[in-house]
Design a protein around this motif. Sequence first.
Motif, PDB file in Angstrom:
ATOM      1  N   SER A  14       0.837  -1.195   0.000  1.00  0.00           N
ATOM      2  CA  SER A  14       0.000   0.000   0.000  1.00  0.00           C
ATOM      3  C   SER A  14       0.876   1.250   0.000  1.00  0.00           C
ATOM      4  O   SER A  14       2.058   1.201   0.373  1.00  0.00           O
ATOM      5  CB  SER A  14      -0.909   0.001   1.235  1.00  0.00           C
ATOM      6  N   PRO A  15       0.335   2.386  -0.433  1.00  0.00           N
ATOM      7  CA  PRO A  15       1.133   3.620  -0.441  1.00  0.00           C
ATOM      8  C   PRO A  15       1.711   3.962   0.927  1.00  0.00           C
ATOM      9  O   PRO A  15       2.823   4.486   1.017  1.00  0.00           O
ATOM     10  CB  PRO A  15       0.115   4.686  -0.896  1.00  0.00           C
ATOM     11  N   GLU A  16       0.973   3.661   2.012  1.00  0.00           N
ATOM     12  CA  GLU A  16       1.459   3.988   3.354  1.00  0.00           C
ATOM     13  C   GLU A  16       2.716   3.197   3.715  1.00  0.00           C
ATOM     14  O   GLU A  16       3.559   3.647   4.482  1.00  0.00           O
ATOM     15  CB  GLU A  16       0.374   3.701   4.409  1.00  0.00           C
ATOM     16  N   PHE A  17       2.832   1.983   3.175  1.00  0.00           N
ATOM     17  CA  PHE A  17       3.973   1.121   3.488  1.00  0.00           C
ATOM     18  C   PHE A  17       5.153   1.329   2.540  1.00  0.00           C
ATOM     19  O   PHE A  17       6.265   0.899   2.832  1.00  0.00           O
ATOM     20  CB  PHE A  17       3.550  -0.355   3.384  1.00  0.00           C
ATOM     21  N   ARG A  18       4.896   1.987   1.403  1.00  0.00           N
ATOM     22  CA  ARG A  18       5.872   1.950   0.321  1.00  0.00           C
ATOM     23  C   ARG A  18       7.237   2.522   0.718  1.00  0.00           C
ATOM     24  O   ARG A  18       8.281   1.919   0.433  1.00  0.00           O
ATOM     25  CB  ARG A  18       5.318   2.700  -0.890  1.00  0.00           C
ATOM     26  N   ALA A  19       7.251   3.653   1.388  1.00  0.00           N
ATOM     27  CA  ALA A  19       8.522   4.281   1.755  1.00  0.00           C
ATOM     28  C   ALA A  19       9.315   3.393   2.710  1.00  0.00           C
ATOM     29  O   ALA A  19      10.521   3.187   2.534  1.00  0.00           O
ATOM     30  CB  ALA A  19       8.269   5.651   2.381  1.00  0.00           C
ATOM     31  N   VAL A  20       8.629   2.845   3.715  1.00  0.00           N
ATOM     32  CA  VAL A  20       9.306   1.962   4.668  1.00  0.00           C
ATOM     33  C   VAL A  20       9.809   0.707   3.974  1.00  0.00           C
ATOM     34  O   VAL A  20      10.928   0.242   4.223  1.00  0.00           O
ATOM     35  CB  VAL A  20       8.353   1.591   5.825  1.00  0.00           C
ATOM     36  N   LEU A  21       8.983   0.158   3.081  1.00  0.00           N
ATOM     37  CA  LEU A  21       9.358  -1.051   2.354  1.00  0.00           C
ATOM     38  C   LEU A  21      10.620  -0.834   1.530  1.00  0.00           C
ATOM     39  O   LEU A  21      11.563  -1.642   1.574  1.00  0.00           O
ATOM     40  CB  LEU A  21       8.201  -1.478   1.445  1.00  0.00           C
ATOM     41  N   LEU A  22      10.672   0.266   0.802  1.00  0.00           N
ATOM     42  CA  LEU A  22      11.836   0.529  -0.052  1.00  0.00           C
ATOM     43  C   LEU A  22      13.101   0.766   0.777  1.00  0.00           C
ATOM     44  O   LEU A  22      14.177   0.273   0.433  1.00  0.00           O
ATOM     45  CB  LEU A  22      11.553   1.733  -0.951  1.00  0.00           C
ATOM     46  N   LYS A  23      12.981   1.505   1.873  1.00  0.00           N
ATOM     47  CA  LYS A  23      14.151   1.743   2.723  1.00  0.00           C
ATOM     48  C   LYS A  23      14.648   0.442   3.350  1.00  0.00           C
ATOM     49  O   LYS A  23      15.854   0.175   3.381  1.00  0.00           O
ATOM     50  CB  LYS A  23      13.807   2.751   3.817  1.00  0.00           C
ATOM     51  N   SER A  24      13.717  -0.374   3.816  1.00  0.00           N
ATOM     52  CA  SER A  24      14.097  -1.639   4.446  1.00  0.00           C
ATOM     53  C   SER A  24      14.760  -2.581   3.455  1.00  0.00           C
ATOM     54  O   SER A  24      15.797  -3.180   3.737  1.00  0.00           O
ATOM     55  CB  SER A  24      12.856  -2.296   5.061  1.00  0.00           C
ATOM     56  N   LEU A  25      14.156  -2.708   2.260  1.00  0.00           N
ATOM     57  CA  LEU A  25      14.729  -3.585   1.241  1.00  0.00           C
ATOM     58  C   LEU A  25      16.108  -3.103   0.801  1.00  0.00           C
ATOM     59  O   LEU A  25      17.039  -3.898   0.636  1.00  0.00           O
ATOM     60  CB  LEU A  25      13.795  -3.671   0.039  1.00  0.00           C
ATOM     61  N   PHE A  72      20.043 -18.895   4.913  1.00  0.00           N
ATOM     62  CA  PHE A  72      19.574 -19.096   6.272  1.00  0.00           C
ATOM     63  C   PHE A  72      19.849 -17.885   7.158  1.00  0.00           C
ATOM     64  O   PHE A  72      19.358 -17.810   8.280  1.00  0.00           O
ATOM     65  CB  PHE A  72      20.228 -20.342   6.884  1.00  0.00           C
ATOM     66  N   LEU A  73      20.657 -16.949   6.666  1.00  0.00           N
ATOM     67  CA  LEU A  73      20.986 -15.768   7.454  1.00  0.00           C
ATOM     68  C   LEU A  73      20.185 -14.544   7.034  1.00  0.00           C
ATOM     69  O   LEU A  73      20.330 -13.477   7.634  1.00  0.00           O
ATOM     70  CB  LEU A  73      22.490 -15.469   7.341  1.00  0.00           C
ATOM     71  N   ILE A  74      19.342 -14.693   6.007  1.00  0.00           N
ATOM     72  CA  ILE A  74      18.536 -13.556   5.569  1.00  0.00           C
ATOM     73  C   ILE A  74      17.593 -13.104   6.683  1.00  0.00           C
ATOM     74  O   ILE A  74      17.388 -11.899   6.890  1.00  0.00           O
ATOM     75  CB  ILE A  74      17.754 -13.912   4.290  1.00  0.00           C
ATOM     76  N   THR A  75      17.019 -14.059   7.411  1.00  0.00           N
ATOM     77  CA  THR A  75      16.079 -13.698   8.476  1.00  0.00           C
ATOM     78  C   THR A  75      16.704 -12.789   9.526  1.00  0.00           C
ATOM     79  O   THR A  75      16.131 -11.735   9.839  1.00  0.00           O
ATOM     80  CB  THR A  75      15.495 -14.965   9.132  1.00  0.00           C
ATOM     81  N   PRO A  76      17.873 -13.145  10.115  1.00  0.00           N
ATOM     82  CA  PRO A  76      18.444 -12.219  11.098  1.00  0.00           C
ATOM     83  C   PRO A  76      18.867 -10.883  10.508  1.00  0.00           C
ATOM     84  O   PRO A  76      18.743  -9.847  11.165  1.00  0.00           O
ATOM     85  CB  PRO A  76      19.657 -12.982  11.659  1.00  0.00           C
ATOM     86  N   VAL A  77      19.357 -10.891   9.274  1.00  0.00           N
ATOM     87  CA  VAL A  77      19.785  -9.628   8.661  1.00  0.00           C
ATOM     88  C   VAL A  77      18.578  -8.719   8.423  1.00  0.00           C
ATOM     89  O   VAL A  77      18.597  -7.528   8.764  1.00  0.00           O
ATOM     90  CB  VAL A  77      20.530  -9.893   7.335  1.00  0.00           C
ATOM     91  N   THR A  78      17.510  -9.261   7.863  1.00  0.00           N
ATOM     92  CA  THR A  78      16.319  -8.446   7.625  1.00  0.00           C
ATOM     93  C   THR A  78      15.709  -7.983   8.944  1.00  0.00           C
ATOM     94  O   THR A  78      15.209  -6.858   9.039  1.00  0.00           O
ATOM     95  CB  THR A  78      15.261  -9.217   6.822  1.00  0.00           C
ATOM     96  N   ALA A  79      15.745  -8.834   9.968  1.00  0.00           N
ATOM     97  CA  ALA A  79      15.196  -8.454  11.277  1.00  0.00           C
ATOM     98  C   ALA A  79      15.970  -7.290  11.864  1.00  0.00           C
ATOM     99  O   ALA A  79      15.387  -6.340  12.406  1.00  0.00           O
ATOM    100  CB  ALA A  79      15.230  -9.650  12.225  1.00  0.00           C
ATOM    101  N   ALA A  80      17.299  -7.344  11.760  1.00  0.00           N
ATOM    102  CA  ALA A  80      18.121  -6.277  12.322  1.00  0.00           C
ATOM    103  C   ALA A  80      17.901  -4.955  11.580  1.00  0.00           C
ATOM    104  O   ALA A  80      17.782  -3.897  12.198  1.00  0.00           O
ATOM    105  CB  ALA A  80      19.591  -6.674  12.267  1.00  0.00           C
ATOM    106  N   VAL A  81      17.824  -5.019  10.262  1.00  0.00           N
ATOM    107  CA  VAL A  81      17.658  -3.798   9.460  1.00  0.00           C
ATOM    108  C   VAL A  81      16.257  -3.231   9.627  1.00  0.00           C
ATOM    109  O   VAL A  81      16.067  -2.034   9.890  1.00  0.00           O
ATOM    110  CB  VAL A  81      17.949  -4.080   7.974  1.00  0.00           C
TER     111      VAL A  81
END
Length: 236
Positions: A14-25, A72-81
């Motif tokens: 959704s538009p509300e999530f888009r900025a956060v999504l792009l920064k996180s990714l 297998f390390l994507i989960t901790p990396v994405t969680a930290a970011v």
Amino acid sequence: MLDSALMAARQMFSPEFRAVLLKSLGLTLLALALGWIGLQALIDHLLTLEPGYLRSGAQILSGLGLAFGLVFLITPVTAAVAGLFLDDVAAVVERTHYPADAPGVAPPTLRGALMSARFGALVLAVNVAMLPLLFFPGVNVAAWALVNAYLLSREYFTLAALRFRPEGEAAALRRRHRWRVFAAGLVAAALALAPLANLLTPLFATAFFVHLHKKIAADDARRLARRPAPERLGAS
């Protein structure tokens, strides 16, 4: 629980999530790329096999092993970011779906940063410890899913609950509904197993557990209201 998952999934793009999504990714992909380059450089430096073709073969094998291990390390990396943005996501979900409710209050910045760092370090340590299970097909996926379901459910439910109640109350609420919360963690862990989709796990899990906390809190309030007065006083 299914309707909570569907609402979270619908809101992901959704538009509300888009900025956060792009920064996180963006930050997640940057962290993974830097980790890959650094580890591969270290492996290349340590490999001293002769003749050259043995060294080249070892580098190829180490690169493949590193790629498999990083899955297998994507989960901790994405969680930290994503921990840097989770309160923003929770606020959007609350504002969009629960406008009549009082908004949650994010923990102080320093405390929130320490909680995110602690969770990222814990998930990283647990997933590194499970890397030997890569040699046991089937067992590794089941173990990884169960352990990460527990970790993800504990962290994201607590994050959602802490916006509305003290830490002790949040922990007590999670324990009273431990199996329901753990089942939700299995949904988040299943997403974390899917390539590319696993990059979205923290944002999805945040939205999902905000909805779940709202439902569990409402169920708890209704159950408490049905109790006799002396019992309600004892529970409070």
